[in-house]
Scaffold this active site. Structure first.
Site, PDB file in Angstrom:
ATOM      1  CE1 TYR A   1      -1.389 -40.967 -25.762  1.00  0.00           C
ATOM      2  CE2 TYR A   1      -0.630 -42.428 -27.774  1.00  0.00           C
ATOM      3  CZ  TYR A   1      -0.691 -41.413 -26.938  1.00  0.00           C
ATOM      4  OH  TYR A   1       0.254 -40.058 -27.147  1.00  0.00           O
TER       5      TYR A   1
ATOM      6  CG  ASP B   1       3.512 -42.654 -33.838  1.00  0.00           C
ATOM      7  OD1 ASP B   1       3.313 -41.883 -32.681  1.00  0.00           O
ATOM      8  OD2 ASP B   1       4.209 -43.688 -33.555  1.00  0.00           O
TER       9      ASP B   1
HETATM   10  N1  LIG Z   1       5.915 -39.470 -25.672  1.00  0.00           N
HETATM   11  C1  LIG Z   1       5.573 -40.026 -26.586  1.00  0.00           C
HETATM   12  O1  LIG Z   1       6.293 -40.789 -27.300  1.00  0.00           O
HETATM   13  C2  LIG Z   1       4.829 -39.295 -27.590  1.00  0.00           C
HETATM   14  C3  LIG Z   1       4.806 -39.701 -29.006  1.00  0.00           C
HETATM   15  C4  LIG Z   1       3.857 -39.168 -29.753  1.00  0.00           C
HETATM   16  C5  LIG Z   1       2.744 -37.932 -29.472  1.00  0.00           C
HETATM   17  N2  LIG Z   1       3.025 -37.627 -28.355  1.00  0.00           N
HETATM   18  C6  LIG Z   1       2.248 -36.657 -27.611  1.00  0.00           C
HETATM   19  O2  LIG Z   1       3.095 -35.558 -27.552  1.00  0.00           O
HETATM   20  C7  LIG Z   1       2.400 -34.583 -26.317  1.00  0.00           C
HETATM   21  C8  LIG Z   1       3.347 -34.556 -25.338  1.00  0.00           C
HETATM   22  O3  LIG Z   1       3.675 -35.797 -24.662  1.00  0.00           O
HETATM   23  P1  LIG Z   1       4.752 -35.872 -23.518  1.00  0.00           P
HETATM   24  O4  LIG Z   1       5.426 -37.102 -23.864  1.00  0.00           O
HETATM   25  O5  LIG Z   1       5.539 -34.369 -23.443  1.00  0.00           O
HETATM   26  O6  LIG Z   1       3.872 -36.293 -22.284  1.00  0.00           O
HETATM   27  P2  LIG Z   1       4.047 -36.147 -20.960  1.00  0.00           P
HETATM   28  O7  LIG Z   1       5.494 -35.925 -20.415  1.00  0.00           O
HETATM   29  O8  LIG Z   1       3.296 -37.228 -20.182  1.00  0.00           O
HETATM   30  O9  LIG Z   1       3.458 -34.581 -20.594  1.00  0.00           O
HETATM   31  C9  LIG Z   1       2.065 -34.590 -20.429  1.00  0.00           C
HETATM   32  C10 LIG Z   1       1.589 -33.521 -19.362  1.00  0.00           C
HETATM   33  O10 LIG Z   1       0.229 -33.494 -19.444  1.00  0.00           O
HETATM   34  C11 LIG Z   1      -0.104 -33.189 -17.760  1.00  0.00           C
HETATM   35  N3  LIG Z   1      -1.941 -33.391 -18.007  1.00  0.00           N
HETATM   36  C12 LIG Z   1      -2.307 -34.526 -17.840  1.00  0.00           C
HETATM   37  N4  LIG Z   1      -3.800 -34.477 -17.703  1.00  0.00           N
HETATM   38  C13 LIG Z   1      -4.006 -33.099 -17.731  1.00  0.00           C
HETATM   39  C14 LIG Z   1      -5.036 -32.254 -17.626  1.00  0.00           C
HETATM   40  N5  LIG Z   1      -6.292 -32.705 -17.777  1.00  0.00           N
HETATM   41  N6  LIG Z   1      -4.893 -30.949 -17.699  1.00  0.00           N
HETATM   42  C15 LIG Z   1      -3.529 -30.448 -17.832  1.00  0.00           C
HETATM   43  N7  LIG Z   1      -2.534 -31.053 -18.186  1.00  0.00           N
HETATM   44  C16 LIG Z   1      -2.569 -32.523 -17.971  1.00  0.00           C
HETATM   45  C17 LIG Z   1       0.674 -34.186 -17.361  1.00  0.00           C
HETATM   46  O11 LIG Z   1       0.520 -33.853 -15.754  1.00  0.00           O
HETATM   47  P3  LIG Z   1       0.497 -34.938 -14.963  1.00  0.00           P
HETATM   48  O12 LIG Z   1       1.551 -35.908 -15.172  1.00  0.00           O
HETATM   49  O13 LIG Z   1       0.638 -33.968 -13.623  1.00  0.00           O
HETATM   50  O14 LIG Z   1      -0.995 -35.715 -14.883  1.00  0.00           O
HETATM   51  C18 LIG Z   1       1.983 -34.080 -17.877  1.00  0.00           C
HETATM   52  O15 LIG Z   1       2.489 -32.966 -17.313  1.00  0.00           O
HETATM   53  C19 LIG Z   1       1.070 -35.363 -26.093  1.00  0.00           C
HETATM   54  O16 LIG Z   1       0.061 -34.918 -26.790  1.00  0.00           O
HETATM   55  C20 LIG Z   1       1.355 -36.835 -26.556  1.00  0.00           C
HETATM   56  O17 LIG Z   1       0.148 -37.302 -26.588  1.00  0.00           O
HETATM   57  C21 LIG Z   1       3.881 -38.491 -27.459  1.00  0.00           C
END
Ligand SMILES: NC(=O)c1ccc[n+]([C@@H]2O[C@H](COP(=O)([O-])OP(=O)(O)OC[C@H]3O[C@@H](n4cnc5c(N)ncnc54)[C@H](OP(=O)(O)O)[C@@H]3O)[C@@H](O)[C@H]2O)c1
Length: 306
Positions: free
Chosen positions: A149, A117
């Site tokens: 971001y 979002d």
């Molecule tokens: N969390 C929110 O509130 C939110 C809201 C809207 C959209 N989103 C989107 O939803 C998706 C999932 O979010 P999430 O909250 O599950 O995020 P998350 O828990 O931070 O998970 C992201 C994962 O990506 C890994 N990562 C980072 N750099 C990488 C790379 N170069 N290659 C491969 N893996 C890599 C991280 O590993 P390391 O930690 O080991 O680096 C982590 O395990 C993302 O696209 C995020 O932008 C999230």
């Protein structure tokens, strides 16, 4: 389907792996340590494994080979950190997804990419194009991010679309789930440590439980829904209202004091309003965010009991 899940150590991925498994799909879940989406050689190797039939059926039965698909859950998700580490944020959120999308397109493998979002809300409240409470952003609204971001996530959407393959870009928001750090877990922890918390009340959006989002993502893959999709919990609330509902549902006695974003001391600017809704007839809406919170608290209590 045989589904490659990138960023498999993350919060959304944890529920996605479970949802894919429950729906009877084969999952190749690669955490960051096993697949860096910014490394072209690693991306090629992972897609070759997928194209060659991994993961195979456990029994080795010669059943019909299911089709491959990719879900990109890898991301740089530190919103404040992205302001200082801009290059890293763009590498993981834009260049990596671009590499993945090009490799997927070359092999005709559909890619579902997760976006945010935060691609919205950069227009000053009240200005032309800005949305306000009660008028959520829909897929056809022009993006306008306000921080590094959000800009990197928007660049990722553009890179995925530019690769020209079969792609789905799912924008979701304010995620919380058992698989990672999130606002609900933080509020529950703080309530155990103090009698009051200060939470911003001038940012409104849509909390989304990954336990609701993950099976819906699998549904989009199964139904070959393509293009941009908004998928977030129903309704909208401020962070402050969200905190109050967390304490109400969890029956915790913790006072919530409303503060403004300027007082919060966060490094990154955030949208004043970024609630999402879908205008598409082929998208099945998620339940209201309050139900997501109920589901999360119940699942958390189940784990605590176990
Ligand atoms: N969390 C929110 O509130 C939110 C809201 C809207 C959209 N989103 C989107 O939803 C998706 C999932 O979010 P999430 O909250 O599950 O995020 P998350 O828990 O931070 O998970 C992201 C994962 O990506 C890994 N990562 C980072 N750099 C990488 C790379 N170069 N290659 C491969 N893996 C890599 C991280 O590993 P390391 O930690 O080991 O680096 C982590 O395990 C993302 O696209 C995020 O932008 C999230």
């Amino acid at each position: 389907m045989r589904i490659l899940i990138t960023g498999a150590g993350g919060m959304l991925a944890a529920d996605l792996i479970r949802a894919a498994d429950r729906a009877g799909h084969r999952v190749l879940a690669l955490p960051h340590a096993q697949l860096d989406i910014c490394d072209e050689r690693q991306v090629t190797a992972a897609l070759e494994r997928l194209a060659d039939g991994e993961p195979a059926e456990a029994s080795g039965a010669a059943s019909e080979d299911p089709s491959p698909a990719i879900v990109n859950c890898a991301a740089f998700t530190d919103v404040d950190g992205a302001e200082q580490r801009r290059e890293e944020a763009f590498a993981v959120n834009a260049e990596g997804p671009g590499l993945l999308a090009q490799a997927a397109a070359a092999r005709s493998i559909p890619l579902l990419h997760i976006s945010s979002d935060y691609v919205f809300g950069g227009v000053r409240p009240g200005a032309a194009g800005a949305h306000a409470p009660g008028d959520p952003y829909r897929e056809s609204d022009p993006p306008a991010p306000c921080g590094a971001y959000g800009m990197s996530k928007r660049a990722g959407e553009e890179a995925v679309a530019a690769a020209g393959g079969q792609h789905t870009i799912v924008r979701s928001s304010w995620l919380f789930g058992l698989g990672g750090r999130n606002f609900v877990a933080t509020m529950l922890r703080l309530a155990g440590e103090r009698g009051a918390v200060s939470v911003v009340d001038d940012q409104v959006g849509t909390p989304t439980w990954t336990g609701h989002l993950a099976p819906a993502l699998i549904g989009l893959l199964e139904r070959s829904v393509r293009g941009i999709v908004h998928l977030a919990g129903g309704g909208e609330v401020s962070w402050c209202g969200f905190a109050r509902e967390i304490f109400r549902q969890a029956e915790l006695d913790c006072r919530v004091q409303a503060i403004g974003s300027a007082e919060s001391g966060r490094a990154a600017p955030r949208p004043a309003y970024s609630a999402l809704a879908s205008e598409r007839s082929d998208v099945i809406a998620l339940p209201p965010w309050q139900q997501g919170l109920e589901g999360y608290l119940a699942a958390r209590a189940g784990i605590m009991r176990a």
